[in-house]
Motif scaffolding. Structure first.
Motif, mmCIF file in Angstrom:
data_model
loop_
_atom_site.group_PDB
_atom_site.id
_atom_site.type_symbol
_atom_site.label_atom_id
_atom_site.label_comp_id
_atom_site.label_asym_id
_atom_site.label_seq_id
_atom_site.Cartn_x
_atom_site.Cartn_y
_atom_site.Cartn_z
ATOM 1 N N GLY A 181 0.835 -1.239 0.009
ATOM 2 C CA GLY A 181 -0.286 0.079 0.066
ATOM 3 C C GLY A 181 0.838 1.272 -0.026
ATOM 4 O O GLY A 181 0.406 2.211 -0.745
ATOM 5 N N VAL A 182 1.855 1.148 0.693
ATOM 6 C CA VAL A 182 2.891 2.374 0.907
ATOM 7 C C VAL A 182 3.462 2.585 -0.663
ATOM 8 O O VAL A 182 3.818 3.854 -0.936
ATOM 9 N N ARG A 183 3.860 1.453 -1.233
ATOM 10 C CA ARG A 183 4.569 1.585 -2.531
ATOM 11 C C ARG A 183 3.531 2.112 -3.446
ATOM 12 O O ARG A 183 3.773 3.093 -4.387
ATOM 13 N N ASP A 184 2.209 1.676 -3.369
ATOM 14 C CA ASP A 184 1.112 2.097 -4.279
ATOM 15 C C ASP A 184 0.883 3.489 -4.340
ATOM 16 O O ASP A 184 0.500 4.276 -5.330
ATOM 17 N N ARG A 185 0.832 3.939 -3.072
ATOM 18 C CA ARG A 185 0.641 5.560 -2.884
ATOM 19 C C ARG A 185 1.793 6.319 -3.350
ATOM 20 O O ARG A 185 1.505 7.328 -4.109
ATOM 21 N N ALA A 186 3.050 5.862 -3.198
ATOM 22 C CA ALA A 186 4.101 6.608 -3.784
ATOM 23 C C ALA A 186 4.038 6.510 -5.505
ATOM 24 O O ALA A 186 4.188 7.311 -6.193
ATOM 25 N N LEU A 187 3.788 5.159 -5.999
ATOM 26 C CA LEU A 187 3.678 5.111 -7.211
ATOM 27 C C LEU A 187 2.658 5.820 -8.003
ATOM 28 O O LEU A 187 2.753 6.645 -8.931
ATOM 29 N N ALA A 247 5.416 11.027 0.196
ATOM 30 C CA ALA A 247 5.056 9.575 -0.179
ATOM 31 C C ALA A 247 6.289 8.620 -0.626
ATOM 32 O O ALA A 247 6.434 7.721 -0.287
ATOM 33 N N TRP A 248 7.014 9.356 -1.388
ATOM 34 C CA TRP A 248 8.219 8.531 -1.915
ATOM 35 C C TRP A 248 9.220 8.543 -0.812
ATOM 36 O O TRP A 248 9.772 7.099 -0.351
ATOM 37 N N MET A 249 9.408 9.138 0.214
ATOM 38 C CA MET A 249 10.256 9.101 1.484
ATOM 39 C C MET A 249 9.613 8.034 2.402
ATOM 40 O O MET A 249 10.395 7.023 2.683
ATOM 41 N N ALA A 250 8.458 7.855 2.476
ATOM 42 C CA ALA A 250 7.442 6.947 3.321
ATOM 43 C C ALA A 250 7.812 5.660 2.779
ATOM 44 O O ALA A 250 8.224 4.594 3.336
ATOM 45 N N TRP A 251 7.688 5.535 1.181
ATOM 46 C CA TRP A 251 8.073 4.052 0.659
ATOM 47 C C TRP A 251 9.229 3.723 0.976
ATOM 48 O O TRP A 251 9.624 2.482 1.090
#
Length: 361
Positions: A181-187, A247-251
């Motif tokens: 989910g974290v990846r999807d948000r950054a994507l 979002a990128w940093m969180a991923w």
């Protein structure tokens, strides 16, 4: 299918031209000129985008099938042959019928095949095609396409549905609190901010994305056009919940927290594939990026199914709606300033804001 009778690609200049060079400049100079031609062919082959090569190869296959079916020579395209080819593409060119049973290509595909075929025959196989003959073939195709519209026949998927800002926010907030989910948000958010194609997101590596004081810098290299070699800046968003930078940093932080130092090399993918059990793999394939974007939108209840191009269409549409001009949008998304595709996206916003009926009632 018989072996193609077309001359091989990069066949070099005709012998009579080489003989003329020798007569004017001497044999030694003529040989150097011939070597330069070979070098030019090699540079063209090396710098031709992979997508263009694939388009040419497919066009050759379609052209050879047309010539075989019509019992025409594939090495001598004439005015009549090209016009017939244009009509064939639109009415019966598909090898297998589409889902709706039609045998002809969608207008955009037919136009692409015709353009690629003419370019390929001219450039790669030294076939002489006068400009007037090519123009007549395109004119015939346009006329036949108009007939389809008049007959209320619609083919093809049309433009990808644009990911609008409100939908994007809803979709980003609906992602799960998991590594996927974290990846999807950054994507989703990074892809939107740089007007990315699915293939571009799939090909990014960590070194392409750098955190700077004012946001992210994303270096995108696709090779599709010269305008696709670009560095796109993403500033911090006003709303931290939908900020692409955060979002990128969180991923990246979540990935490191769950996998350690396994995926910290600059050459590692920016966005990793993750299976249903949470196992992290290599780079996402373009099709996997498209599936993820569609899945994210569906989970959020987006009425139109997003595709791999929806983020790209969405940036152009929303930026225009927010008052950005064509030059600014083109620079961010890697479009040519006069790109028909980009202006098509922009018209989605303009048709409502610059509407003759606006404010009348």
């Amino acid at each position: 299918m018989p072996e193609p009778s077309l001359v091989p690609a990069a066949a070099g200049p005709p012998p009579e031209l080489v003989a003329q060079w020798a007569a004017r400049h001497g044999v030694e100079v003529a040989e150097r000129m011939l070597q330069a031609e070979g070098f030019a062919d090699a540079v063209r082959q090396q710098t031709t985008p992979e997508n263009t090569t694939k388009t040419y190869a497919k066009a050759l296959t379609v052209w050879l099938r047309f010539c075989e079916e019509q019992r025409l020579p594939d090495c001598e395209p004439t005015r009549g042959t090209l016009v017939t080819y244009a009509a064939w593409l639109l009415h019966s060119g598909r090898k297998t019928p589409a889902r709706d049973g039609t045998r002809g290509y969608a207008p955009a595909s037919a136009e692409t095949h015709l353009a690629a075929t003419i370019a390929m025959l001219r450039r790669e196989h030294a076939c002489a095609i006068p400009k007037d003959d090519a123009a007549e073939a395109f004119a015939a195709l346009k006329g036949l396409m108009t007939d389809l519209v008049k007959a209320r026949e619609r083919r093809g998927r049309g433009q990808a549905p644009a990911a609008e800002a409100a939908e994007l926010r809803t979709a980003a907030l609906a992602t799960e609190d998991s590594l996927t989910g974290v990846r999807d948000r950054a994507l989703l958010l990074v892809g939107f901010a740089v007007a990315s194609r699915a293939s571009e997101l799939a090909s990014l590596v960590q070194a392409d994305v750098t955190v700077q004081s004012r946001g992210l810098k994303v270096n995108i290299l696709t090779g599709k056009t010269v305008h696709s070699v670009r560095g796109a800046a993403i500033p911090y968003a006003k709303d931290p919940e939908v900020c692409p930078v955060l979002a990128w940093m969180a991923w990246r932080e979540r990935l490191t927290a769950e996998t350690g130092d396994r995926f910290t090399s600059p050459t590692d993918p920016a966005f990793h594939a993750i299976d249903r059990w949470g196992n992290v793999g290599g780079a996402m394939a373009p099709a996997a990026v498209t599936d993820a974007i569609g899945r994210i939108g569906k989970r959020a209840g987006v009425p139109l199914r997003w595709t791999g191009h929806s983020l790209r269409a969405g940036l152009a549409t929303e930026a225009r709606r927010n008052g950005a001009d064509a030059i600014t949008i083109a620079a961010q998304g890697g479009w040519a300033p006069h790109s028909r595709a980009m202006h098509g996206y922009m018209r989605r916003a303009d048709e409502w804001t610059d509407n003759a009926t606006a404010g009348l009632l």
